[in-house]
Design a protein around this motif. Sequence first.
Motif, PDB file in Angstrom:
ATOM      1  N   THR A   1       0.840  -1.196   0.000  1.00  0.00           N
ATOM      2  CA  THR A   1       0.000   0.000   0.000  1.00  0.00           C
ATOM      3  C   THR A   1       0.876   1.247   0.000  1.00  0.00           C
ATOM      4  O   THR A   1       0.515   2.279  -0.558  1.00  0.00           O
ATOM      5  CB  THR A   1      -0.868  -0.003   1.283  1.00  0.00           C
ATOM      6  OG1 THR A   1      -1.412  -1.310   1.448  1.00  0.00           O
ATOM      7  CG2 THR A   1      -1.977   1.011   1.219  1.00  0.00           C
ATOM      8  N   SER A   2       2.034   1.124   0.647  1.00  0.00           N
ATOM      9  CA  SER A   2       2.912   2.287   0.746  1.00  0.00           C
ATOM     10  C   SER A   2       3.381   2.740  -0.645  1.00  0.00           C
ATOM     11  O   SER A   2       3.455   3.937  -0.911  1.00  0.00           O
ATOM     12  CB  SER A   2       4.095   2.008   1.669  1.00  0.00           C
ATOM     13  OG  SER A   2       4.618   0.731   1.424  1.00  0.00           O
TER      14      SER A   2
ATOM     15  N   SER B   1      -1.459  -6.247   3.577  1.00  0.00           N
ATOM     16  CA  SER B   1      -0.602  -6.228   4.767  1.00  0.00           C
ATOM     17  C   SER B   1      -1.316  -6.290   6.104  1.00  0.00           C
ATOM     18  O   SER B   1      -0.744  -6.798   7.066  1.00  0.00           O
ATOM     19  CB  SER B   1       0.278  -4.977   4.754  1.00  0.00           C
ATOM     20  OG  SER B   1       1.097  -4.992   3.621  1.00  0.00           O
TER      21      SER B   1
ATOM     22  N   ASP C   1      -6.788   5.636   2.393  1.00  0.00           N
ATOM     23  CA  ASP C   1      -5.958   4.442   2.587  1.00  0.00           C
ATOM     24  C   ASP C   1      -6.776   3.468   3.434  1.00  0.00           C
ATOM     25  O   ASP C   1      -7.031   3.712   4.616  1.00  0.00           O
ATOM     26  CB  ASP C   1      -4.662   4.885   3.290  1.00  0.00           C
ATOM     27  CG  ASP C   1      -3.695   3.749   3.565  1.00  0.00           C
ATOM     28  OD1 ASP C   1      -4.145   2.609   3.710  1.00  0.00           O
ATOM     29  OD2 ASP C   1      -2.483   4.037   3.676  1.00  0.00           O
TER      30      ASP C   1
ATOM     31  N   ASN D   1      -5.086   4.331  11.312  1.00  0.00           N
ATOM     32  CA  ASN D   1      -3.892   4.006  12.081  1.00  0.00           C
ATOM     33  C   ASN D   1      -3.409   5.346  12.628  1.00  0.00           C
ATOM     34  O   ASN D   1      -3.138   6.239  11.818  1.00  0.00           O
ATOM     35  CB  ASN D   1      -2.838   3.384  11.160  1.00  0.00           C
ATOM     36  CG  ASN D   1      -1.489   3.208  11.843  1.00  0.00           C
ATOM     37  OD1 ASN D   1      -1.351   3.442  13.032  1.00  0.00           O
ATOM     38  ND2 ASN D   1      -0.492   2.812  11.068  1.00  0.00           N
TER      39      ASN D   1
HETATM   40  C1  LIG Z   1      -2.352   3.276   6.973  1.00  0.00           C
HETATM   41  C2  LIG Z   1      -1.200   2.503   6.431  1.00  0.00           C
HETATM   42  N1  LIG Z   1      -0.960   2.529   5.118  1.00  0.00           N
HETATM   43  C3  LIG Z   1       0.052   1.841   4.578  1.00  0.00           C
HETATM   44  C4  LIG Z   1       0.916   1.094   5.357  1.00  0.00           C
HETATM   45  C5  LIG Z   1       1.995   0.324   4.693  1.00  0.00           C
HETATM   46  O1  LIG Z   1       1.394  -0.781   4.132  1.00  0.00           O
HETATM   47  P1  LIG Z   1       2.115  -1.833   3.184  1.00  0.00           P
HETATM   48  O2  LIG Z   1       2.805  -2.799   4.068  1.00  0.00           O
HETATM   49  O3  LIG Z   1       0.963  -2.460   2.459  1.00  0.00           O
HETATM   50  O4  LIG Z   1       3.035  -1.100   2.297  1.00  0.00           O
HETATM   51  C6  LIG Z   1       0.717   1.039   6.733  1.00  0.00           C
HETATM   52  C7  LIG Z   1       1.644   0.283   7.596  1.00  0.00           C
HETATM   53  O5  LIG Z   1       1.638   0.354   8.797  1.00  0.00           O
HETATM   54  C8  LIG Z   1      -0.374   1.757   7.281  1.00  0.00           C
HETATM   55  O6  LIG Z   1      -0.615   1.727   8.598  1.00  0.00           O
END
Ligand SMILES: Cc1ncc(COP(=O)(O)O)c(C=O)c1O
Length: 371
Positions: free
Chosen positions: A84-85, A217, A187, A159
């Motif tokens: 996702t990042s 993830s 997100d 988060n």
């Molecule tokens: C809101 C949010 N977006 C993205 C990520 C990163 O996700 P990924 O591991 O899918 O890159 C995190 C990781 O803690 C997260 O909390």
Amino acid sequence: MSIEIFQMERMQSTWENIVDYDMSESGVRPLTLRELSEMGFDLESFLDVPLGYSQSNGTMELREAVAAHYPGATIDHVEITNGTSEANYLIALSQLQPGDDVAMELPNYMQMPGVARSLGASVKPFRLRQSSGWEPDWDEFEAAVTPKTKLLYLSNPNNPTGAVLSDDAMRRIVDRCEKTGTWLLSDEVYLGAEIDRPRTRTFWGMGERVIVTSGLSKAYGIPGVRIGWLVGPPSLAAACWTQHDYITIGPNKMSDRIARVAVQPANREQCYARTREILRHNLPIAREWVDSFGGFLSWREPQAGAIALLAYNADVPSVELAERVRERQSTLIVPGAHVGLEGYLRIWIGGREEFMREGLRRIGAEFAALR
Ligand SMILES: Cc1ncc(COP(=O)(O)O)c(C=O)c1O
């Protein structure tokens, strides 16, 4: 291009494999390849697949399967990414110009501020308030989201609060973005990790300016395969693909294949159910532990996600307190300062019971010393 250090990720990468108890995580304990094989991933036949490049924006099969989760989306609305990042990053890279404003809720996952500033944009935060169930402070919201705002970033479920926005709040956010011509980047990587409430509603489909990111993830519990995605208007997905070609080209072939299995509706529900079961088991243990400190800790229990955000009643900066816990108890936790909220700590509640109990005991020993 220079970019500031992503404090939380750097702290985690530095210490998570060194400490005895990593209580800084935010997803549930991950699935294994064996569990994925039981869901239908055919490891034996994959052994003969030549390890060439995979399609850089994700295979058609995977994009089709992901698009099916978002009504009205086609494969052209979807880009598969390395987590996702990366999806969040590609959106920022493709959309932001020096001088733009980016609005974001705080507290939050703090990837976007660093990325936005590295691209010459200014970050305008608006706070979520614990007193109103972690809904936005609407005065701050109105001030932060203006016609100059190119992008608004939020995480829902959030988060680190574990809170889910109400339908009214979602509508208000979408309406404002339509009015100001702002991309709303939602997100939703924790969607599906609800503990005792109905499934979180997606922002997808609520307006023309909505982009959703997500991945395997958190709610799915499969971070190690590094598969994420973005869903947005085809022109935006295409612009992100252009960026993707330059960075990592695309996701790896085995991960794409695994993801095709995980996102099948029945398997997705199985992953979510596993996550819910872990969290329903662990939340009462965390509750009992929080209560044992009298009024020293206060929280609003998470509605979704494997994270507990705790306010502590002591005049110590959160980074100092987290470092004390790491140094003296070999236990890693996230200081509130790393998620945009001083005076709080973020603690993982997604592990095995014995692990979590011992991690909490160690953290508690430092709280006891403070009181
Ligand atoms: C809101 C949010 N977006 C993205 C990520 C990163 O996700 P990924 O591991 O899918 O890159 C995190 C990781 O803690 C997260 O909390």
